[in-house]
Design a protein around this motif. Structure first.
Motif, short mmCIF file in Angstrom:
data_model
loop_
_atom_site.label_atom_id
_atom_site.label_comp_id
_atom_site.label_asym_id
_atom_site.label_seq_id
_atom_site.Cartn_x
_atom_site.Cartn_y
_atom_site.Cartn_z
N ARG A 26 -4.94 5.89 -1.80
CA ARG A 26 -5.19 6.95 -0.82
C ARG A 26 -4.07 6.88 0.21
O ARG A 26 -3.71 5.82 0.70
CB ARG A 26 -6.54 6.75 -0.14
CG ARG A 26 -6.82 7.77 0.96
CD ARG A 26 -8.16 7.48 1.64
NE ARG A 26 -8.38 8.31 2.80
CZ ARG A 26 -9.04 9.47 2.79
NH1 ARG A 26 -9.54 9.92 1.66
NH2 ARG A 26 -9.21 10.16 3.89
N ALA A 27 -3.52 8.05 0.54
CA ALA A 27 -2.52 8.16 1.61
C ALA A 27 -2.95 9.30 2.50
O ALA A 27 -3.50 10.31 2.04
CB ALA A 27 -1.14 8.43 1.02
N GLU A 28 -2.73 9.15 3.80
CA GLU A 28 -3.10 10.22 4.72
C GLU A 28 -2.05 10.37 5.81
O GLU A 28 -1.34 9.42 6.14
CB GLU A 28 -4.49 10.01 5.31
CG GLU A 28 -4.77 8.65 5.85
CD GLU A 28 -6.21 8.46 6.28
OE1 GLU A 28 -6.40 7.99 7.42
OE2 GLU A 28 -7.13 8.78 5.51
N ILE A 67 -4.57 15.24 6.67
CA ILE A 67 -4.48 15.56 5.25
C ILE A 67 -4.52 14.23 4.50
O ILE A 67 -3.79 13.30 4.84
CB ILE A 67 -3.15 16.29 4.91
CG1 ILE A 67 -2.88 17.46 5.86
CG2 ILE A 67 -3.14 16.71 3.44
CD1 ILE A 67 -3.87 18.58 5.82
N ALA A 68 -5.37 14.13 3.49
CA ALA A 68 -5.46 12.90 2.69
C ALA A 68 -5.25 13.23 1.22
O ALA A 68 -5.69 14.27 0.74
CB ALA A 68 -6.82 12.24 2.89
N VAL A 69 -4.55 12.33 0.54
CA VAL A 69 -4.35 12.44 -0.91
C VAL A 69 -4.96 11.19 -1.51
O VAL A 69 -4.55 10.08 -1.18
CB VAL A 69 -2.86 12.51 -1.29
CG1 VAL A 69 -2.69 12.71 -2.78
CG2 VAL A 69 -2.15 13.59 -0.51
N GLU A 70 -5.98 11.38 -2.36
CA GLU A 70 -6.65 10.24 -2.99
C GLU A 70 -6.67 10.47 -4.49
O GLU A 70 -7.36 11.36 -4.99
CB GLU A 70 -8.07 10.09 -2.44
CG GLU A 70 -8.73 8.82 -2.87
CD GLU A 70 -9.96 8.49 -2.03
OE1 GLU A 70 -10.51 7.42 -2.24
OE2 GLU A 70 -10.35 9.31 -1.17
N PRO A 109 0.84 -1.20 0.00
CA PRO A 109 0.00 0.00 0.00
C PRO A 109 0.87 1.25 0.00
O PRO A 109 2.05 1.19 0.35
CB PRO A 109 -0.78 -0.12 1.32
CG PRO A 109 0.12 -0.92 2.20
CD PRO A 109 0.86 -1.87 1.29
N PRO A 110 0.30 2.39 -0.39
CA PRO A 110 1.06 3.64 -0.31
C PRO A 110 1.47 3.89 1.15
O PRO A 110 0.76 3.50 2.07
CB PRO A 110 0.07 4.70 -0.77
CG PRO A 110 -1.03 3.98 -1.43
CD PRO A 110 -1.05 2.60 -0.89
N SER A 125 -7.54 18.80 -6.40
CA SER A 125 -8.82 18.15 -6.11
C SER A 125 -8.64 16.77 -5.48
O SER A 125 -9.60 16.19 -4.96
CB SER A 125 -9.67 18.04 -7.38
OG SER A 125 -9.06 17.14 -8.30
N TRP A 126 -7.42 16.23 -5.50
CA TRP A 126 -7.15 14.94 -4.87
C TRP A 126 -6.85 15.08 -3.37
O TRP A 126 -6.82 14.10 -2.65
CB TRP A 126 -5.94 14.27 -5.52
CG TRP A 126 -6.01 14.10 -7.00
CD1 TRP A 126 -7.11 14.18 -7.82
CD2 TRP A 126 -4.90 13.83 -7.87
NE1 TRP A 126 -6.75 13.98 -9.12
CE2 TRP A 126 -5.40 13.76 -9.19
CE3 TRP A 126 -3.54 13.65 -7.66
CZ2 TRP A 126 -4.59 13.50 -10.28
CZ3 TRP A 126 -2.73 13.39 -8.76
CH2 TRP A 126 -3.26 13.32 -10.06
N VAL A 127 -6.60 16.31 -2.92
CA VAL A 127 -6.18 16.55 -1.53
C VAL A 127 -7.39 17.00 -0.71
O VAL A 127 -8.09 17.94 -1.09
CB VAL A 127 -5.06 17.61 -1.47
CG1 VAL A 127 -4.70 17.94 -0.03
CG2 VAL A 127 -3.83 17.12 -2.23
#
Length: 162
Positions: free
Chosen positions: A59-61, A120-123, A24-25, A99-101
């Motif tokens: 997704r990474a957070e 903070i999440a990046v998807e 996973p990321p 828009s991914w953040v």
């Protein structure tokens, strides 16, 4: 007899190999508590988040900490930033990356001397594309500042694609 069965299974796994799960990321950064002398200063931590093994659909957070060093409560603005000052070997984030953040609390109000974590999440969408290594920043600013010069603090987010 049991030992023989175990030995055969282990030998078979060594010869054939074990299936490797997809990694996973990951979002990592060293966590070091801030020194006591920063109690009266406004800061964010960490200064850099590194995401590895990222890919479309992932997704990474990570939580960043914001500290209000003021003697008064303060409202902060937490936002996505693109910068021209990119880390060597990285490219600016794609235009659609904003828009991914997702910022869990983009306008936290902190009491005097309070520290708060903001998720903070990046998807990345399944059909999105990005450079192999890209960067964006998350900025935090005390919006109660007055005067001609105002400080905005930033955390680098370095993303490496799988």
């Amino acid at each position: 007899m049991k030992w023989l069965v175990v030995l055969i299974v282990v030998a078979g796994l060594l010869l054939v190999g074990c299936p490797q799960p997809s990694e996973p990321p990951t979002a990592e950064t060293p966590t070091t508590p801030p020194p006591a002398e920063l109690y009266d200063k406004t800061w964010i931590s960490p200064g850099k988040v590194e995401i590895g093994n990222f890919y479309p659909g992932a997704r990474a957070e990570y939580k960043i900490s914001i500290h209000n060093g003021s003697d008064e409560p303060a409202e902060f603005s937490v936002s996505y930033r693109v910068t021209e000052n990119i880390t060597e070997g990285y490219e600016p984030a794609p235009a659609e990356a904003e828009s991914w953040v997702t910022i869990d609390d983009p306008a936290p109000v902190l009491a005097a001397k309070e520290t708060r974590d903001v998720l903070i999440a990046v998807e990345m969408p399944d059909d999105a594309q990005a450079p192999p290594k890209w960067e964006f920043w998350i900025a935090a600013k005390d919006v109660t500042q007055t005067g001609m010069v105002q400080t905005e603090l930033a955390c680098r987010w370095l993303v490496e694609m799988k």
